[in-house]
Design a protein around this motif. Structure first.
Motif, PDB file in Angstrom:
ATOM      1  N   GLY A 213       0.851  -1.365   0.045  1.00 55.94           N
ATOM      2  CA  GLY A 213      -0.214  -0.274  -0.129  1.00 55.94           C
ATOM      3  C   GLY A 213       0.616   1.697   0.553  1.00 55.94           C
ATOM      4  O   GLY A 213       0.233   2.519   0.137  1.00 55.94           O
ATOM      5  N   GLU A 214       2.024   1.176  -1.094  1.00 56.12           N
ATOM      6  CA  GLU A 214       2.978   2.397  -0.306  1.00 56.12           C
ATOM      7  C   GLU A 214       2.256   3.299  -1.687  1.00 56.12           C
ATOM      8  O   GLU A 214       1.378   3.314  -2.242  1.00 56.12           O
ATOM      9  N   PRO A 215       3.060   4.726  -1.209  1.00 59.00           N
ATOM     10  CA  PRO A 215       2.890   5.729  -2.731  1.00 59.00           C
ATOM     11  C   PRO A 215       2.746   5.529  -4.302  1.00 59.00           C
ATOM     12  O   PRO A 215       4.568   4.921  -3.905  1.00 59.00           O
ATOM     13  N   GLY A 216       1.998   5.446  -5.002  1.00 57.87           N
ATOM     14  CA  GLY A 216       2.429   5.120  -6.813  1.00 57.87           C
ATOM     15  C   GLY A 216       1.409   4.085  -6.322  1.00 57.87           C
ATOM     16  O   GLY A 216       1.745   4.206  -8.258  1.00 57.87           O
ATOM     17  N   LEU A 217       0.936   3.900  -5.344  1.00 50.81           N
ATOM     18  CA  LEU A 217       0.237   2.935  -5.663  1.00 50.81           C
ATOM     19  C   LEU A 217      -1.472   3.089  -5.840  1.00 50.81           C
ATOM     20  O   LEU A 217      -2.382   3.987  -5.146  1.00 50.81           O
ATOM     21  N   SER A 218      -2.452   3.763  -7.110  1.00 51.17           N
ATOM     22  CA  SER A 218      -3.460   4.644  -7.544  1.00 51.17           C
ATOM     23  C   SER A 218      -4.635   4.275  -7.059  1.00 51.17           C
ATOM     24  O   SER A 218      -5.404   4.036  -6.384  1.00 51.17           O
ATOM     25  N   LEU A 219      -4.785   1.777  -6.769  1.00 49.45           N
ATOM     26  CA  LEU A 219      -6.119   1.294  -6.664  1.00 49.45           C
ATOM     27  C   LEU A 219      -5.711   0.086  -6.379  1.00 49.45           C
ATOM     28  O   LEU A 219      -5.127  -0.315  -6.487  1.00 49.45           O
ATOM     29  N   VAL A 220      -6.541  -0.382  -4.747  1.00 48.42           N
ATOM     30  CA  VAL A 220      -6.010  -1.542  -3.968  1.00 48.42           C
ATOM     31  C   VAL A 220      -8.157  -2.673  -4.871  1.00 48.42           C
ATOM     32  O   VAL A 220      -8.830  -1.931  -4.348  1.00 48.42           O
ATOM     33  N   VAL A 221      -7.608  -3.428  -5.491  1.00 46.38           N
ATOM     34  CA  VAL A 221      -8.776  -4.363  -5.725  1.00 46.38           C
ATOM     35  C   VAL A 221      -9.142  -6.112  -4.977  1.00 46.38           C
ATOM     36  O   VAL A 221      -8.234  -6.226  -5.483  1.00 46.38           O
ATOM     37  N   VAL A 222      -9.364  -5.488  -4.642  1.00 45.63           N
ATOM     38  CA  VAL A 222      -9.694  -6.928  -2.860  1.00 45.63           C
ATOM     39  C   VAL A 222     -11.346  -7.486  -3.734  1.00 45.63           C
ATOM     40  O   VAL A 222     -11.767  -7.348  -3.998  1.00 45.63           O
ATOM     41  N   ALA A 223      -9.982  -8.776  -4.499  1.00 48.37           N
ATOM     42  CA  ALA A 223     -10.985  -9.898  -5.744  1.00 48.37           C
ATOM     43  C   ALA A 223     -10.552 -10.680  -4.648  1.00 48.37           C
ATOM     44  O   ALA A 223     -10.703 -11.641  -5.687  1.00 48.37           O
ATOM     45  N   PRO A 224     -11.226 -11.830  -3.758  1.00 47.17           N
ATOM     46  CA  PRO A 224     -10.841 -13.589  -3.011  1.00 47.17           C
ATOM     47  C   PRO A 224     -11.144 -14.135  -3.649  1.00 47.17           C
ATOM     48  O   PRO A 224     -12.743 -13.817  -4.071  1.00 47.17           O
ATOM     49  N   ARG A 225     -10.520 -14.760  -4.255  1.00 44.37           N
ATOM     50  CA  ARG A 225     -11.158 -15.956  -4.566  1.00 44.37           C
ATOM     51  C   ARG A 225     -12.278 -16.887  -3.280  1.00 44.37           C
ATOM     52  O   ARG A 225     -13.355 -17.479  -3.840  1.00 44.37           O
ATOM     53  N   GLY A 245      -3.358   5.404   3.349  1.00 41.75           N
ATOM     54  CA  GLY A 245      -4.355   6.048   2.568  1.00 41.75           C
ATOM     55  C   GLY A 245      -4.746   5.745   0.908  1.00 41.75           C
ATOM     56  O   GLY A 245      -5.468   6.402  -0.317  1.00 41.75           O
ATOM     57  N   THR A 246      -4.242   4.480   1.176  1.00 40.98           N
ATOM     58  CA  THR A 246      -4.439   3.788  -0.628  1.00 40.98           C
ATOM     59  C   THR A 246      -6.646   3.324  -0.416  1.00 40.98           C
ATOM     60  O   THR A 246      -6.717   2.114   0.384  1.00 40.98           O
ATOM     61  N   PRO A 247      -6.642   4.297  -1.777  1.00 38.02           N
ATOM     62  CA  PRO A 247      -8.301   3.519  -1.613  1.00 38.02           C
ATOM     63  C   PRO A 247      -7.793   2.260  -2.454  1.00 38.02           C
ATOM     64  O   PRO A 247      -7.022   1.325  -2.999  1.00 38.02           O
ATOM     65  N   HIS A 248      -9.540   1.243  -1.808  1.00 39.22           N
ATOM     66  CA  HIS A 248      -9.529  -0.138  -1.757  1.00 39.22           C
ATOM     67  C   HIS A 248     -11.285  -0.790  -2.740  1.00 39.22           C
ATOM     68  O   HIS A 248     -11.434   0.054  -2.025  1.00 39.22           O
ATOM     69  N   LEU A 249     -11.341  -1.111  -3.243  1.00 37.67           N
ATOM     70  CA  LEU A 249     -12.374  -2.034  -3.303  1.00 37.67           C
ATOM     71  C   LEU A 249     -12.731  -3.225  -3.723  1.00 37.67           C
ATOM     72  O   LEU A 249     -11.602  -4.338  -3.519  1.00 37.67           O
TER      73      LEU A 249
END
Length: 381
Positions: A213-225, A245-249
């Motif tokens: 989740g470091e700076p430079g990561l625009s978004l994390v998408v959490v889509a686990p099996r 402060g990393t946005p995540h969906l």
């Protein structure tokens, strides 16, 4: 500027003097009044002429330079004009890759409809190449999301997952049958490369950055099996994203029920911790049951219908792209849910919890007390 009427919006005369651009209610615009001369002038707006040449040719229609400038300005203000030569180093780099640009022409047409300013579609498509998104999960949902994001022009898409590809991970939009037995992360990387329209740009921001989740990561998408981790996400797994402060969906399928959202903006909208506290407050047995569902080794295959998984992946990818393009999609602080067999998508607003350490509840209170909030502009058709 080389003005062009947006070709993605179909035109039809509603009667004498009024043209409707667009068919759908969301983006249709009525424009008028137009006389014969100005109606003929519209045909010149095809992107092949700059304003000086347009003024010159308009004189043959008895239109003055002032009339031309006024008409072009009105069309631009109505969101009907595109600029095929939108300037900037990013757009120039994209324009110099004709093969990739041809792949993205439908995406570019869509962006031109959604974003009204001339050249706005091209600039956003070019901006995607510098973005970095991490997808957590390479099952039927996660792999398809990664493929769509990569195919939509996101420059760097990372997929994290463990183990080896199983036959039930395979899907038409995700991992292929030939990936069965391969490491999931390896198969997902190959899928991302195949889906991309050319190699990702190497920049100081994206090259060599460690995952997380470091700076430079625009978004994390959490889509686990395991769909439970999307339906009832563990707050501990989101702590690094909240801290950075990393946005995540969140997105997934749990027991033939698809979920997309919430999109979490750390410190601004409800997080996984808020969801857990709210659910525990509504159901005193929830925490006890959740610990049982999470414990032990699960051997049963997930109830993840291929059609529903594909729908969830497509909706989640579309919400992710909308966010990356600078908008706040309807999943922001909201979960969309649909269950088989009726597939009636319903939205549930997730409010920040005052006892959660993420601080979003305090942000919401400050926003209400100051009277600020998101502004929504609509264009009537």
């Amino acid at each position: 500027m080389h003005p062009m009427l947006k070709p993605a919006l179909r035109r039809a005369w509603r009667g004498r003097g009024t043209v409707q651009f667009g068919v759908t209610r969301a983006h249709a615009v009525k424009f008028g009044p137009l006389d014969i001369a100005t109606g003929s002038f519209l045909e010149l707006l095809d992107g092949t002429r700059g304003l000086p040449l347009l003024r010159e040719e308009a004189r043959t229609l008895d239109l003055s330079d002032h009339q031309v400038d006024t008409l072009v300005g009105r069309l631009a203000n109505a969101g009907l004009i595109d600029d095929v030569r939108a300037a900037g180093p990013e757009t120039d780099a994209l324009r110099n890759r004709p093969g990739a640009l041809d792949r993205h022409r439908p995406d570019l047409a869509s962006l031109s409809v959604v974003h009204p300013e001339p050249g706005g579609g091209m600039r956003r498509l070019a901006a995607r190449r510098a973005m970095r998104v991490q997808v957590r999960g390479a099952g039927r949902v996660g792999a398809a999301i990664a493929a769509v994001l990569s195919g939509s022009g996101v420059g760097r898409v990372e997929v994290l997952d463990g183990g080896h590809t199983e036959p039930w991970d395979v899907s038409p939009g995700g991992l292929p049958p030939t990936a069965v037995g391969e490491r999931r992360d390896t198969a997902a990387r190959q899928l991302v490369r195949r889906s991309a329209a050319g190699a990702a740009p190497r920049t100081a921001e994206t090259a060599g950055s460690p995952a997380g989740g470091e700076p430079g990561l625009s978004l994390v998408v959490v889509a686990p099996r395991d769909g439970l981790s999307a339906y009832a996400p563990d707050p501990r797994s989101a702590e690094p994203w909240i801290a950075s402060g990393t946005p995540h969906l969140y997105a997934g399928v749990m027991e033939a029920t698809g979920v997309v959202g919430p999109l979490v903006l750390p410190g601004g909208t409800a997080c996984a911790g808020c969801l857990a506290l709210e659910r525990a407050a509504r159901d005193e047995d929830w925490t006890r049951m959740l610990s049982q569902w999470r414990s032990g080794r699960r051997t049963a295959v997930q109830a993840c219908d291929l059609g529903l998984a594909t729908a969830v992946a497509g909706l989640a990818a579309a919400h992710a792209l909308s966010f990356l393009d600078g908008e706040l999609p309807a999943s922001t602080g909201t979960r969309w849910e649909a269950a088989l067999p009726l597939l009636d998508w319903r939205a549930e607003r997730m409010g920040p919890h005052h006892d959660c350490s993420c601080g979003a509840a305090g942000h919401t209170r400050r926003e209400r007390s100051s009277g600020t909030g998101a502004r929504q502009d609509t264009m009537a058709g």
